[in-house]
Design an enzyme around this catalytic site. Sequence first.
Site, PDB file in Angstrom:
ATOM      1  N   LYS A  91       1.964  -8.988  19.737  1.00  0.00           N
ATOM      2  CA  LYS A  91       3.409  -9.039  19.469  1.00  0.00           C
ATOM      3  C   LYS A  91       3.760 -10.417  18.926  1.00  0.00           C
ATOM      4  CE  LYS A  91       7.783  -8.018  21.907  1.00  0.00           C
ATOM      5  NZ  LYS A  91       8.368  -7.593  23.190  1.00  0.00           N
ATOM      6  N   SER A 166      11.236  -3.600  22.988  1.00  0.00           N
ATOM      7  CA  SER A 166      11.127  -4.376  21.774  1.00  0.00           C
ATOM      8  C   SER A 166       9.703  -4.470  21.220  1.00  0.00           C
ATOM      9  CB  SER A 166      11.642  -5.793  22.037  1.00  0.00           C
ATOM     10  OG  SER A 166      10.853  -6.420  23.030  1.00  0.00           O
ATOM     11  N   SER A 190      10.309  -3.476  27.763  1.00  0.00           N
ATOM     12  CA  SER A 190       9.860  -3.571  26.362  1.00  0.00           C
ATOM     13  C   SER A 190       8.399  -3.255  26.100  1.00  0.00           C
ATOM     14  CB  SER A 190      10.152  -4.960  25.817  1.00  0.00           C
ATOM     15  OG  SER A 190      11.445  -4.989  25.313  1.00  0.00           O
TER      16      SER A 190
HETATM   17  N1  GLN Z   1      15.635  -3.276  25.971  1.00  0.00           N
HETATM   18  C1  GLN Z   1      15.879  -4.375  26.856  1.00  0.00           C
HETATM   19  C2  GLN Z   1      16.734  -5.393  26.143  1.00  0.00           C
HETATM   20  O1  GLN Z   1      17.221  -5.103  25.121  1.00  0.00           O
HETATM   21  C3  GLN Z   1      14.585  -4.944  27.330  1.00  0.00           C
HETATM   22  C4  GLN Z   1      13.956  -5.839  26.360  1.00  0.00           C
HETATM   23  C5  GLN Z   1      12.650  -6.400  26.845  1.00  0.00           C
HETATM   24  O2  GLN Z   1      12.072  -5.924  27.798  1.00  0.00           O
HETATM   25  N2  GLN Z   1      12.227  -7.459  26.186  1.00  0.00           N
HETATM   26  O3  GLN Z   1      16.950  -6.468  26.582  1.00  0.00           O
END
Ligand code: GLN
Length: 496
Positions: A91, A166, A190
């Site tokens: 990532k 993400s 994420s």
């Molecule tokens: N979807 C969540 C957010 O928008 C989690 C994101 C993550 O785990 N980095 O913050």
Amino acid sequence: MTTPPPDFQFDPIFDPGDDLTARVRRVRDGETTVSLRLESMLTAVDSANPSLNAFHEVLADSARATAASIDARLAAGDDPGPLAGSVIAVKDNFCTTEGHTTCGSRMLENYRSPFDATAITRLRDAGATLVGKTNMDEFAMGSSSEHCAWGPVRNPHGINRVPGGSSGGSAAAVAAGISDAAVGSDTGGSIRQPAAFCGCVGFKPTYGRISRYGLVAFGSSLDQIGPLARSVRDAATIYEAMAGIDPNDATTSDLTVEPSLLDGPFDPSSLRVGIPREHCTNRNHPGVSERLEQTIDALRAAGATIVDIDLPLTDHGISTYYVIAPAEASSNLSRYDGIRYGYRADPRPGESLETLYARTRSEGFGPEVQRRIMLGTYVLSAGYYDAYYKRALQVRRLIKHEFDAAFTKCDVLLGPTSPHPAFQIGAELDLLSMYLNDVYTVNANIAGIPAISIPGGMVEEDGETLPMGIHLQTPAFCEKSLFRIASTVESMLRSD
Ligand code: GLN
């Protein structure tokens, strides 16, 4: 929206005999070499990436050099480590000395890290070949990988659908077979939600198991690193390579990281499986509910004790998370002012430093990141700190207590990873619906416990067949039990 041609082939459901562990074995047995594997992977990336946009940057040269050196070590009878032969995607919020580290943001478009994140160093030490940096929601804020400065990532199971976020680029790369596995970060879901949307395994360990040194910070008390993979055993192997105390991250734990799958899966009849009522509501897509019921029935039939659990604070997790995570993000992201770090707007004659900061940040950050910074600054401001931030910390403690109480009644909690399968790109979900993607995943980050999403089968939506995920959670530092239980459930689901 035009549909890009589906010009790549992928395994919609992975062959259990063809995971990273099996592929590594074939390299060790001399059936193939890392270099040959890498070349076929690079060709697959070339053909699939224009459709998927999974990779922001392919590190072909450095990957070729690594593969050649691992092949040479294997030929000399050396042991380059448990991941020797594997091709892994990273990532784009992990600092790597090769390529850029952009976090899916214009703010870091040209950033090159002078050092590797600890997790990356450990993957290299374990023999992994790192093939490239994957697209993600900007600064890991999002659930769809649409909020990426380099365009949306697409789901290999439905090219007009999101891969989740993400870590969507990582999940899409694994699902499409253009990397053996990938690493991601999970602040509220994420890793697990994109794994569920793309039909792979996604694992987030206990807070403190894997060093965050060199992971670009989002919500520091919530962020954890973990693998996205084709099988539970792959996830365990990658996790074990990365985990353990690190002097560069004072929050890492010195507890021993045990080999997770040495003792094999659990006998289901020895398991107490807790089903949180709040995870079985009618907010779930009918296909998700059906697959969940089938999984519970299969466990019951195999002799597991099914226990009803109440987690009444489930929904409060989202409110708590959307105070704590933006608060921490607003502080972490204050360094990107165009002077100390990151993109800088062209200075205008006579402009004050304040105005330059403001223009830099409004040009460099996308709308979701700006929204989170404003929210975070608001909840930390003198007049609102007690009402929002302090209150959120108090609820965080209650959520932790709720898990502690639940784990006196069961060994593992089981539910769906997300209420629904992958949605359409540009579905323009309102903010709350977007945030509700993580309703079942955020509380593991709030409480700091380990959690895994494994493929739970396919569901139908609008004529498309899409994966759903089964989510499993255990008490803190019980990764070994979690992997053994996940492996039990995985083999039951694969044989059904
Ligand atoms: N979807 C969540 C957010 O928008 C989690 C994101 C993550 O785990 N980095 O913050």
